[in-house]
Design a protein around this motif. Sequence first.
Motif, PDB file in Angstrom:
ATOM      1  N   GLY A 332      17.479  57.748 -15.192  1.00 58.65           N
ATOM      2  CA  GLY A 332      18.601  58.485 -15.755  1.00 58.65           C
ATOM      3  C   GLY A 332      18.582  59.953 -15.356  1.00 58.65           C
ATOM      4  O   GLY A 332      19.592  60.506 -14.901  1.00 58.65           O
ATOM      5  N   ILE A 333      17.421  60.595 -15.489  1.00 61.71           N
ATOM      6  CA  ILE A 333      17.304  62.009 -15.135  1.00 61.71           C
ATOM      7  C   ILE A 333      17.473  62.204 -13.636  1.00 61.71           C
ATOM      8  O   ILE A 333      18.106  63.157 -13.178  1.00 61.71           O
ATOM      9  N   GLY A 334      16.906  61.271 -12.846  1.00 64.80           N
ATOM     10  CA  GLY A 334      17.016  61.384 -11.388  1.00 64.80           C
ATOM     11  C   GLY A 334      18.444  61.250 -10.894  1.00 64.80           C
ATOM     12  O   GLY A 334      18.900  62.045 -10.060  1.00 64.80           O
ATOM     13  N   LEU A 335      19.161  60.251 -11.405  1.00 67.26           N
ATOM     14  CA  LEU A 335      20.558  60.082 -11.016  1.00 67.26           C
ATOM     15  C   LEU A 335      21.394  61.277 -11.467  1.00 67.26           C
ATOM     16  O   LEU A 335      22.286  61.733 -10.749  1.00 67.26           O
ATOM     17  N   SER A 336      21.066  61.776 -12.650  1.00 67.23           N
ATOM     18  CA  SER A 336      21.775  62.942 -13.160  1.00 67.23           C
ATOM     19  C   SER A 336      21.563  64.148 -12.256  1.00 67.23           C
ATOM     20  O   SER A 336      22.511  64.881 -11.930  1.00 67.23           O
ATOM     21  N   GLY A 337      20.312  64.355 -11.820  1.00 73.58           N
ATOM     22  CA  GLY A 337      20.021  65.469 -10.919  1.00 73.58           C
ATOM     23  C   GLY A 337      20.781  65.372  -9.614  1.00 73.58           C
ATOM     24  O   GLY A 337      21.283  66.375  -9.095  1.00 73.58           O
ATOM     25  N   LEU A 338      20.877  64.142  -9.082  1.00 73.70           N
ATOM     26  CA  LEU A 338      21.573  63.943  -7.811  1.00 73.70           C
ATOM     27  C   LEU A 338      23.075  64.157  -7.963  1.00 73.70           C
ATOM     28  O   LEU A 338      23.692  64.937  -7.230  1.00 73.70           O
ATOM     29  N   VAL A 339      23.678  63.479  -8.937  1.00 71.28           N
ATOM     30  CA  VAL A 339      25.132  63.546  -9.129  1.00 71.28           C
ATOM     31  C   VAL A 339      25.577  64.954  -9.503  1.00 71.28           C
ATOM     32  O   VAL A 339      26.498  65.517  -8.893  1.00 71.28           O
ATOM     33  N   PHE A 340      24.899  65.526 -10.488  1.00 74.94           N
ATOM     34  CA  PHE A 340      25.313  66.856 -10.947  1.00 74.94           C
ATOM     35  C   PHE A 340      24.852  67.957 -10.001  1.00 74.94           C
ATOM     36  O   PHE A 340      25.416  69.054 -10.010  1.00 74.94           O
ATOM     37  N   GLY A 341      23.832  67.646  -9.175  1.00 77.52           N
ATOM     38  CA  GLY A 341      23.458  68.593  -8.126  1.00 77.52           C
ATOM     39  C   GLY A 341      24.573  68.749  -7.102  1.00 77.52           C
ATOM     40  O   GLY A 341      24.840  69.851  -6.603  1.00 77.52           O
ATOM     41  N   ILE A 342      25.238  67.643  -6.800  1.00 76.66           N
ATOM     42  CA  ILE A 342      26.388  67.689  -5.889  1.00 76.66           C
ATOM     43  C   ILE A 342      27.570  68.392  -6.546  1.00 76.66           C
ATOM     44  O   ILE A 342      28.216  69.257  -5.950  1.00 76.66           O
ATOM     45  N   LEU A 343      27.847  68.019  -7.812  1.00 78.51           N
ATOM     46  CA  LEU A 343      28.980  68.619  -8.514  1.00 78.51           C
ATOM     47  C   LEU A 343      28.784  70.113  -8.747  1.00 78.51           C
ATOM     48  O   LEU A 343      29.762  70.866  -8.821  1.00 78.51           O
ATOM     49  N   ALA A 344      27.524  70.547  -8.849  1.00 75.30           N
ATOM     50  CA  ALA A 344      27.235  71.960  -9.123  1.00 75.30           C
ATOM     51  C   ALA A 344      27.732  72.887  -8.022  1.00 75.30           C
ATOM     52  O   ALA A 344      27.883  74.090  -8.238  1.00 75.30           O
ATOM     53  N   GLN A 345      27.986  72.307  -6.839  1.00 74.55           N
ATOM     54  CA  GLN A 345      28.496  73.118  -5.735  1.00 74.55           C
ATOM     55  C   GLN A 345      29.986  73.435  -5.922  1.00 74.55           C
ATOM     56  O   GLN A 345      30.518  74.302  -5.230  1.00 74.55           O
ATOM     57  N   TYR A 346      30.634  72.738  -6.862  1.00 75.72           N
ATOM     58  CA  TYR A 346      32.084  72.879  -6.999  1.00 75.72           C
ATOM     59  C   TYR A 346      32.540  73.329  -8.385  1.00 75.72           C
ATOM     60  O   TYR A 346      33.650  73.857  -8.505  1.00 75.72           O
ATOM     61  N   ILE A 347      31.720  73.105  -9.417  1.00 74.20           N
ATOM     62  CA  ILE A 347      32.144  73.464 -10.768  1.00 74.20           C
ATOM     63  C   ILE A 347      31.038  74.235 -11.479  1.00 74.20           C
ATOM     64  O   ILE A 347      29.885  74.222 -11.061  1.00 74.20           O
ATOM     65  N   GLU A 348      31.400  74.883 -12.585  1.00 74.32           N
ATOM     66  CA  GLU A 348      30.424  75.651 -13.356  1.00 74.32           C
ATOM     67  C   GLU A 348      29.422  74.728 -14.041  1.00 74.32           C
ATOM     68  O   GLU A 348      29.734  73.582 -14.373  1.00 74.32           O
ATOM     69  N   ILE A 349      28.227  75.266 -14.277  1.00 71.80           N
ATOM     70  CA  ILE A 349      27.182  74.467 -14.911  1.00 71.80           C
ATOM     71  C   ILE A 349      27.567  74.099 -16.341  1.00 71.80           C
ATOM     72  O   ILE A 349      27.262  73.000 -16.816  1.00 71.80           O
TER      73      ILE A 349
END
Length: 382
Positions: A332-349
């Motif tokens: 869960g944490i790993g998938l979250s890091g990957l998915v939200f790591g990508i999204l972090a390039q486009y939206i605010e944390i």
Amino acid sequence: MLMIGNLFVFMSFQMLIPTLPPYIKSLGASGLEIGLVTTLFSIGAVLSRPFIGFMLEYKARKSLVLIGAIALLLITVIYPISQIVVLFLLFRFAHGLAWGWSTTVNGTAAVDIVPNSRLGEGMGYFGLSVTLGMIIAPSLGIYLFQVTSFTNLIMISGILGVIAILLLWTVKYDTPEVVKNTKREELKFSFTGSLIEKSSWYPAFITVMATLGYGSIVTFIVIFGEERGIDQIFLFYLFNAIMASLARPIAGKWFDQRGPLGLIVACSGVTFVGMWVLSYAHSNFAIAVAGLLFGLGFGSLIPTLQSWTLSLTPANRRGVANGMFFSSIDLGIGLSGLVFGILAQYIEIATLFQISSIFLLITIFMTLVTVRKKRIAEQQTI
């Protein structure tokens, strides 16, 4: 002694969790590579757990516990030589392999000692060592990262790891008779069979959903604090620890008396609110309030899910079930890091935190489905 030793294992490890993403960022890593810090680690942990879960079906506990703690220490102390992003990520994967080994063995050793009639309470107390390590250590890590060098941070982490090994050496382990009487030749290894315990897969799957929500915080909370200009971000972990310590014994007794379902719904709801409070935080006070909510909610949610998983599992398969449970957390944490790591390039944390909170609602929904099925089954029995 097992609880205290496990606390130092988690202290040594968890003080690195919030500091590694900003460290690799300082090496020139992209948003995706920052996300991979969590993802590659989680992949390593998930891959190692079926093998150690299989070994726990026939091997005594002490040597396995000590091997895991020593491996974690060795990998920790070599981090400072990783000045290249690719090398750093390779170390992170190896760290995940050792972490998967250690957490599975330590948790299983605890289950062996706790009587079944007090499983929720006993694992709640043991889980307190996990939660306190996960909460106190990041505060210490953030403080050291801000006031000293990364090498000094690693040195202190290593000292805690040495203390953990010494404490775990003194524990009197209790290996179940069914495990003592089982020989390696009698068992056939199956990666899937040692990765998933069929009798308790559902609470483990719910754990994936819950940690998908939490993973964005693990990866980005320090960077979030820097963006918002919040200079005391460690308060989130501090108040988290205080509330988790107060709530855990009560939650454990609730589990033994009333079961896990209502407790999971309540804890998930409080955690959901905490994520939204965090996303709107612009002050140290708001960070502290978010920490209190997380300590009350998520601090009790994870051990409740673990106790539920183990309560459904035969004694000789609890090593596999523990591995499956911790793999669920890492997945869960790993998938979250990957998915939200990508999204972090486009939206605010802050927006990432709000989006990831949806997974807590999914956790509630999946638990309510179980409640409904249980009620239908009871009516048919009557």
